[in-house]
Design a protein around this motif. Structure first.
Motif, PDB file in Angstrom:
ATOM      1  N   ARG A  48     -10.294  10.263   2.179  1.00 14.94           N
ATOM      2  CA  ARG A  48     -11.700  10.482   2.538  1.00 14.94           C
ATOM      3  C   ARG A  48     -11.915  10.300   4.037  1.00 14.94           C
ATOM      4  N   ASN A  78       0.814  -1.222   0.000  1.00 13.73           N
ATOM      5  CA  ASN A  78       0.000   0.000   0.000  1.00 13.73           C
ATOM      6  C   ASN A  78       0.842   1.265   0.000  1.00 13.73           C
ATOM      7  N   SER A  90      -6.966   7.197  -1.762  1.00 17.17           N
ATOM      8  CA  SER A  90      -8.218   7.963  -1.790  1.00 17.17           C
ATOM      9  C   SER A  90      -9.104   7.613  -0.598  1.00 17.17           C
ATOM     10  N   ILE A  91      -9.113   6.321  -0.202  1.00 15.65           N
ATOM     11  CA  ILE A  91      -9.900   5.931   0.971  1.00 15.65           C
ATOM     12  C   ILE A  91      -9.348   6.608   2.230  1.00 15.65           C
ATOM     13  N   PHE A  97      -2.800   1.403  -9.457  1.00 13.37           N
ATOM     14  CA  PHE A  97      -4.203   1.781  -9.269  1.00 13.37           C
ATOM     15  C   PHE A  97      -4.692   1.393  -7.874  1.00 13.37           C
ATOM     16  N   TYR A  98      -4.246   0.236  -7.392  1.00 11.73           N
ATOM     17  CA  TYR A  98      -4.651  -0.192  -6.055  1.00 11.73           C
ATOM     18  C   TYR A  98      -4.139   0.790  -4.999  1.00 11.73           C
ATOM     19  N   ARG A  99      -2.908   1.238  -5.137  1.00 17.86           N
ATOM     20  CA  ARG A  99      -2.370   2.208  -4.173  1.00 17.86           C
ATOM     21  C   ARG A  99      -3.123   3.530  -4.239  1.00 17.86           C
ATOM     22  N   GLN A 100      -3.474   3.951  -5.441  1.00 16.61           N
ATOM     23  CA  GLN A 100      -4.260   5.178  -5.557  1.00 16.61           C
ATOM     24  C   GLN A 100      -5.626   5.026  -4.893  1.00 16.61           C
ATOM     25  N   TYR A 101      -6.223   3.853  -5.050  1.00 14.42           N
ATOM     26  CA  TYR A 101      -7.522   3.592  -4.415  1.00 14.42           C
ATOM     27  C   TYR A 101      -7.399   3.642  -2.894  1.00 14.42           C
ATOM     28  N   VAL A 102      -6.369   2.999  -2.347  1.00 16.12           N
ATOM     29  CA  VAL A 102      -6.160   3.021  -0.900  1.00 16.12           C
ATOM     30  C   VAL A 102      -5.897   4.443  -0.420  1.00 16.12           C
ATOM     31  N   ASP A 117      -1.619  -2.387 -12.191  1.00 17.87           N
ATOM     32  CA  ASP A 117      -2.653  -2.784 -11.253  1.00 17.87           C
ATOM     33  C   ASP A 117      -2.281  -2.379  -9.824  1.00 17.87           C
TER      34      ASP A 117
END
Length: 432
Positions: free
Chosen positions: A184, A25, A180-181, A173-178, A170
């Motif tokens: 937030r 992450n 962003s969470i 993108f997963y790190r960007q998703y984490v 992949d």
């Protein structure tokens, strides 16, 4: 001696898993000890490549030049996070002559795969696609100079290159998703803190308004009732009206008891630590007769008319406090024996409130208090409006329009008229 607790198998397995997930992450560009970790990775990859060069037979065994090219191709991996594309070019510069000299081909792929993965995980997808096309084209071109059969075999094996690039994209993108969470969650936490501060400020303002209305109302009535008792005692000492004095003192005691009860209810909010939203019982329209009776005891002639169905608690509390403040100022400032009229009527989905008196008006040059400000704030808290000012035919009038939420039905009632003896000032114009 206390026995030492041994970690459970699940706990011992979860710690390495947590470390692995934390490494996945983490942003590779901001990870701590990046150079040290990449140097260790380069050594491990070089060891694997040496083992493959010794034990895999898909080309001739590397000689001194081959081992030099193979080991040097791993050195740029130490700086792979700082300049991924330059590191890839340096690796390719060592790997291309290694393959051209037909050394063990499998041994030279490890460093290239690490460099390709770094480019994919740290850059935009477009750059990754262009780099992948360039690497495959260059590799096939080099192998064509050796033999078409080798070039065809390399083209078939290029799926590994595509797989490594897709893995890097992949993971990116997963790190960007984490991320962003996490962002937030942090933003939600900041929002909760700001909301908590806003609620505290609103609660302080509400308590300040309640204390102002309560103390101003009670102290004004006590002052007027005390003046009545003093007047009776000093007017004709030889014909002392003990019954009137006793009644005035009883009224003072009753006012003090009522003020003490309301003050206790208000201050209980400050003592509630476990329930920050606890606000205590709100006054409502059912308390208006008591306000009118208290004003009559202080000397005002109050006529009250209430024609409204049941109001929401917040609207009822706002109307109660506005009427309380207006009556307090009428008793204080409207002159001797003021005639005060209180009207509350439901019309067009709103509570129309009016408190008017026939007093002499505010004293010129007087210092305004917080009465009008507090009443306007109370009206705004429920989405209403409030106006106050002198009437054309004398006196002072406070009018308010408070929106209603139609919840149930209530009763219609009309107040009574009473008379008193004394009072001073104009409604709504400054309270202590």
């Amino acid at each position: 001696m206390m026995p030492v607790q041994q970690p459970t198998p699940s706990a011992s397995w979860s710690r390495p898993a947590e470390r692995i997930m934390a490494a996945i992450n983490r942003d590779p560009l901001t990870a701590p000890h990046a150079v040290r970790n990449d140097a260790l990775l380069a050594v491990l990859t070089a060891g694997l490549s040496v083992a493959l060069g010794l034990f895999v037979d898909d080309g001739r065994r590397p000689d001194a030049l081959g081992w030099a090219l193979l080991l040097v191709s791993h050195v740029p991996l130490v700086w792979r996070r700082r300049s991924p594309v330059l590191v890839l070019l340096a690796v390719v510069a060592c790997v291309v002559p290694y393959h051209f000299l037909e050394y063990t081909h499998t041994a030279a792929t490890q460093a290239a795969y690490v460099a390709l993965y770094t480019v994919a995980v740290t850059g935009r997808p477009l750059r990754t696609v262009l780099v992948g096309i360039g690497v495959i084209t260059l590799s096939v071109s080099v192998m064509l100079t050796i033999s078409a059969h080798e070039a065809l075999g390399l083209l078939k094996a290029s799926g590994w290159v595509v797989a490594v690039l897709f893995l890097g994209v992949d993971v990116r993108f997963y790190r960007q998703y984490v991320a962003s969470i996490v962002e937030r969650a942090e933003r939600a936490e900041r929002t909760r803190e700001e909301e908590a501060r806003r609620r505290v400020a609103e609660e302080r303002l509400r308590i300040a308004r309640d204390l102002h209305d309560l103390l101003a109302h009670s102290i004004t009535l006590i002052g007027v009732q005390t003046s009545v008792a003093a007047h009776v005692l000093s007017a004709d000492p030889e014909r002392l009206d003990r019954e009137t004095v006793a009644k005035a003192l009883d009224d003072i005691a009753e006012t003090c008891r009522g003020a003490r009860g309301e003050l206790r209810t208000t201050l209980e909010v400050l003592r509630e630590h476990d329930s920050p939203d606890a606000r205590g019982p709100l006054p409502g329209l059912d308390g208006l007769p008591d306000l009118a009776e208290a004003a009559r005891l202080a000397g005002a002639r109050v006529e009250q008319t209430v024609r409204i169905r049941q109001a929401p608690p917040a609207v009822g509390a706002a109307a109660y406090r506005i009427v309380q403040e207006a009556l307090t100022n009428a008793v204080r400032h409207a002159g001797p024996e003021p005639a005060v009229r209180v009207d509350l009527v439901e019309r067009e989905g709103a509570l129309h409130l009016s408190v008017s008196d026939d007093g002499t008006g505010p004293a010129p040059g007087g210092t305004p208090g917080f009465g009008l400000v507090g009443m306007r704030e109370r009206a705004r808290t429920v989405g209403g409006t409030l106006d106050a000012g002198p009437r054309a035919d004398g006196g002072f009038e406070v009018t308010a329009v408070l929106p209603l939420t139609k919840t149930g039905t209530g009763t219609t009632g009309t107040g009574t008229t009473g008379t008193g003896t004394t009072g001073t000032g104009t409604v709504g114009e400054g309270t202590g």
